[in-house]
Design a protein around this motif. Structure first.
Motif, short mmCIF file in Angstrom:
data_model
loop_
_atom_site.label_atom_id
_atom_site.label_comp_id
_atom_site.label_asym_id
_atom_site.label_seq_id
_atom_site.Cartn_x
_atom_site.Cartn_y
_atom_site.Cartn_z
N LEU A 98 3.25 -4.01 15.88
CA LEU A 98 1.68 -3.95 15.96
C LEU A 98 1.41 -2.40 15.80
O LEU A 98 1.59 -1.77 16.73
CB LEU A 98 1.01 -4.65 17.08
CG LEU A 98 -0.53 -4.59 16.90
CD1 LEU A 98 -1.17 -5.32 15.66
CD2 LEU A 98 -1.23 -5.21 18.17
N THR A 99 0.81 -2.16 14.59
CA THR A 99 0.38 -0.58 14.26
C THR A 99 -0.97 -0.65 14.62
O THR A 99 -1.89 -1.28 14.09
CB THR A 99 0.45 -0.31 13.07
OG1 THR A 99 1.91 -0.58 12.38
CG2 THR A 99 0.11 1.17 12.56
N LEU A 100 -1.56 0.49 15.58
CA LEU A 100 -2.88 0.57 15.90
C LEU A 100 -3.45 1.83 15.40
O LEU A 100 -2.56 2.74 16.13
CB LEU A 100 -3.13 0.43 17.49
CG LEU A 100 -2.43 -0.92 18.03
CD1 LEU A 100 -2.41 -0.83 19.63
CD2 LEU A 100 -2.96 -2.20 17.59
N LEU A 101 -4.35 2.03 14.69
CA LEU A 101 -4.69 3.13 14.17
C LEU A 101 -6.23 3.62 14.50
O LEU A 101 -7.09 2.60 14.57
CB LEU A 101 -4.64 3.57 12.69
CG LEU A 101 -3.18 3.31 12.14
CD1 LEU A 101 -3.07 3.12 10.69
CD2 LEU A 101 -2.16 4.43 12.61
N TYR A 153 -2.21 -3.68 11.81
CA TYR A 153 -1.31 -4.58 10.82
C TYR A 153 -0.05 -4.37 11.52
O TYR A 153 0.12 -3.70 12.48
CB TYR A 153 -1.76 -3.94 9.41
CG TYR A 153 -0.96 -2.80 9.20
CD1 TYR A 153 0.23 -2.46 8.69
CD2 TYR A 153 -1.87 -1.65 9.52
CE1 TYR A 153 0.85 -1.07 8.70
CE2 TYR A 153 -1.54 -0.25 9.13
CZ TYR A 153 0.08 -0.22 8.83
OH TYR A 153 0.30 1.24 8.45
N TYR A 154 0.74 -5.59 11.15
CA TYR A 154 2.39 -5.12 11.44
C TYR A 154 2.97 -4.43 10.44
O TYR A 154 2.90 -4.91 9.20
CB TYR A 154 2.82 -6.64 11.60
CG TYR A 154 2.09 -7.14 13.16
CD1 TYR A 154 2.86 -6.93 14.17
CD2 TYR A 154 1.10 -8.12 13.11
CE1 TYR A 154 2.43 -7.44 15.50
CE2 TYR A 154 0.68 -8.63 14.48
CZ TYR A 154 1.35 -8.40 15.61
OH TYR A 154 0.80 -8.85 16.65
N SER A 155 4.04 -3.52 10.88
CA SER A 155 4.76 -3.01 10.04
C SER A 155 6.26 -3.00 10.54
O SER A 155 6.38 -2.97 11.61
CB SER A 155 4.36 -1.44 9.69
OG SER A 155 4.40 -0.71 10.95
N CYS A 156 7.10 -2.86 9.68
CA CYS A 156 8.75 -2.74 10.36
C CYS A 156 8.89 -1.68 10.96
O CYS A 156 8.43 -0.39 10.45
CB CYS A 156 9.52 -2.92 8.81
SG CYS A 156 11.21 -2.85 9.46
N SER A 157 9.74 -1.59 11.79
CA SER A 157 9.95 -0.59 13.04
C SER A 157 10.80 0.38 12.12
O SER A 157 11.12 1.55 12.54
CB SER A 157 10.55 -1.14 14.08
OG SER A 157 11.90 -1.94 13.80
N SER A 158 11.61 -0.10 11.01
CA SER A 158 12.59 0.86 10.18
C SER A 158 11.54 1.75 9.42
O SER A 158 11.05 1.02 8.32
CB SER A 158 13.53 0.12 9.61
OG SER A 158 14.27 1.00 8.74
N SER A 159 11.61 2.80 9.49
CA SER A 159 10.86 3.79 8.50
C SER A 159 11.23 3.64 6.90
O SER A 159 10.68 3.81 6.13
CB SER A 159 11.04 5.17 8.76
OG SER A 159 12.36 5.73 8.74
N LEU A 163 2.47 -6.40 7.15
CA LEU A 163 1.71 -7.81 6.94
C LEU A 163 0.39 -7.57 7.51
O LEU A 163 0.44 -6.87 8.52
CB LEU A 163 2.57 -8.67 7.52
CG LEU A 163 3.89 -9.25 7.16
CD1 LEU A 163 4.30 -10.24 8.02
CD2 LEU A 163 3.77 -9.75 5.73
N ASP A 164 -0.65 -7.99 6.75
CA ASP A 164 -1.81 -7.98 7.46
C ASP A 164 -2.21 -9.09 8.53
O ASP A 164 -1.21 -9.73 8.61
CB ASP A 164 -2.94 -8.26 6.36
CG ASP A 164 -2.98 -9.66 5.92
OD1 ASP A 164 -2.73 -10.50 6.45
OD2 ASP A 164 -3.24 -9.75 4.63
#
Length: 373
Positions: free
Chosen positions: A74-77, A97-103, A109-110
Motif C-alpha cells: 500500500l503506497t501512501l502519499l 494505491y498498491y504497487s509492487c515492492s520491486s522497483s 493497481l488502484d
C-alpha cells in the motif's frame, strides 16, 4: 457525521444526502441518495466503499501479479500521483494505491482493482489483442498500453498530433510521453524534402540525441538534448549536413507572406527556455530576444520577428466573410479537441493566434487573411 480514514486518505470524509448522481471514487459505480465526500479532493464514496478504506492491508498478493517475492504494498502519499493501473488499464490519479515492492517491476493497481481479486483477469476479457508494453521507435523507453479518461482538471495530450488523449493510448509515465493508438503508426521515420531543409537527397531521419552532448534545433534554435526540452531528445537529423529538427518543429511549415521579409514565415510559439543561440538571433525589428513571446521566423535566412513587431492589423477582412475579424491570441471555441479554420477549412492549432468574428464565430488563420489582402 464524519469518518476518519487517515491511513488511506489524508482528509476526513463527511456524510451527505446527495441530490444528483455521483460516481464512487473507489468502485467507479454510480452513487445515489447517501454517500461520503472529501471536499478537499472532490472525491465521493459509497458508504460501503468508505468502510473498506478503514482497514486496508499494508501488503497483499494479487492473482494478476504472482511473481515470487513480489508483494504489492500500500503506497501512501501526501499528494496525488498519476499512474496506469495494470488491471483496468486506466490512467489514475490517486494518493493511495498498491504497487509492487520491486522497483524494477512497475506494477500498480488502484484500490478498486486491488480489492477486486475475484474478477476475471484482463486477458479473459479480450485484452490479449493488445500488447500492454511496446518498444516504439519514437521513444527510448517502452510505452505502456492504457485507457484514458480526463483526470479532474488535468489534460494530457498526444506528443504527435498534440490533441487531448482519448480512448486507447500508449505512454511513458517517466517522461510524460504519450501517443494515441491511432497516431503511433503515423510518425514518419524519415522525412524527405522538408520545407526547412528542401534537399531531397538529404533525408531527415528520426534520431535520439545523446544526453552527454548538447544539440540545437536548426528551426527554433532551442536545446534538444535528452535532458531538457519538450522533444525529450528526439529529432530528425540529416547525417550529410548535420541539420536537426526537433520532434515538434518537424511538424511546422512556413505559411505567412508578409511585407517584412521576402520569404514565407513560420509561426513559433513562445519559447519556454532560453539559450545562447536564441539570444544571438533576436527580433530584426526591436533587437530584443524572443524568449516567452510569439514570433515568426524564416528558418532559411535565420531571421526572426516578434509577432507584436510585424504590424499585424488588429482587425482584417476576408473576401468570403461580411464582417471584420478581430485579432485574438490562444483561442478554443469548445472542448471538442477538433479545431478548424473556417476560411481554408483545414485543421488549426488552438495555441496559435487567429482572426475571429465575435458575431458569427468565424475563425481564420492569420495567413488565410493576410496572404490574400
Amino acid at each position: 457525521m464524519d469518518i476518519n480514514v487517515a491511513c488511506t486518505h489524508e482528509h476526513s470524509l463527511l456524510s451527505f444526502s446527495i441530490m444528483e448522481v455521483e460516481t464512487c471514487g473507489l468502485c467507479g459505480e454510480n452513487i445515489s441518495k447517501s454517500a461520503y465526500n472529501c471536499r478537499s479532493c472532490d472525491v465521493w464514496l459509497h458508504k460501503s466503499c468508505a468502510s473498506k478504506l478503514l482497514n486496508l492491508p499494508l501488503e497483499i498478493s494479487h492473482p494478476l501479479h504472482q511473481q515470487p517475492h513480489h508483494q504489492l504494498e500500500l503506497t501512501l502519499l501526501d499528494g496525488l500521483v498519476v499512474f496506469i493501473c495494470d488491471k483496468c488499464f486506466y490512467m489514475c490519479s490517486e494518493s493511495r494505491y498498491y504497487s509492487c515492492s520491486s522497483s524494477s517491476c512497475n506494477f500498480n493497481l488502484d484500490l478498486a482493482c486491488a480489492l477486486s481479486v475475484n474478477d476475471d483477469p484482463p486477458h479473459v476479457q479480450g485484452w490479449t489483442k493488445k500488447r500492454t508494453l511496446i518498444q516504439h521507435y519514437s521513444h527510448i523507453h517502452k510505452l505502456k498500453f492504457f485507457k484514458y479518461t480526463k483526470l479532474k482538471k488535468y489534460e494530457y495530450a498526444c506528443n504527435w498530433c498534440e490533441k487531448p488523449l482519448s480512448d486507447v493510448c500508449y505512454g511513458c509515465r517517466k517522461c510524460d510521453f504519450y501517443l494515441h493508438d491511432s497516431c503511433k503508426d503515423k510518425i514518419p521515420r524519415t522525412i524527405y524534402d522538408h520545407p526547412f531543409h528542401p534537399y531531397n537527397s538529404h533525408p531527415l531521419r528520426l534520431h535520439h540525441n545523446s544526453a552527454t552532448k548538447t544539440y540545437y534545433c536548426n528551426a527554433c534554435r532551442a536545446d534538444i538534448s535528452s535532458a531538457s526540452g519538450s522533444s525529450l531528445g528526439l529529432a530528425y537529423w540529416c547525417q550529410i549536413c548535420d541539420f536537426r529538427l526537433d520532434f515538434n518543429c518537424a511538424k511546422f511549415s512556413p505559411t505567412l507572406k508578409h511585407e517584412c521579409h521576402d520569404h514565407l514565415l513560420t509561426y513559433f510559439p513562445p519559447y519556454i527556455q532560453t539559450t545562447d543561440r536564441l539570444e544571438s538571433s533576436p527580433c530584426k525589428v526591436c533587437h530584443n530576444h524572443l524568449w516567452r513571446a510569439d514570433s515568426y521566423r524564416c528558418v532559411q535566412c535565420d531571421v526572426n520577428f516578434h509577432l507584436r513587431c510585424m504590424s499585424i492589423p488588429s482587425s482584417a477582412k476576408h473576401r468570403y466573410h461580411m464582417h471584420p475579424l478581430g485579432f485574438k491570441g490562444v483561442f478554443k471555441e469548445d472542448d471538442s479537441g477538433e479545431y478548424y479554420c473556417d476560411a481554408c477549412e483545414e485543421e488549426r492549432d488552438p495555441k496559435h493566434p487567429i482572426y475571429y468574428c465575435e458575431e458569427c464565430k468565424f475563425i481564420a488563420h492569420i495567413e488565410c487573411l493576410l496572404n490574400h489582402e
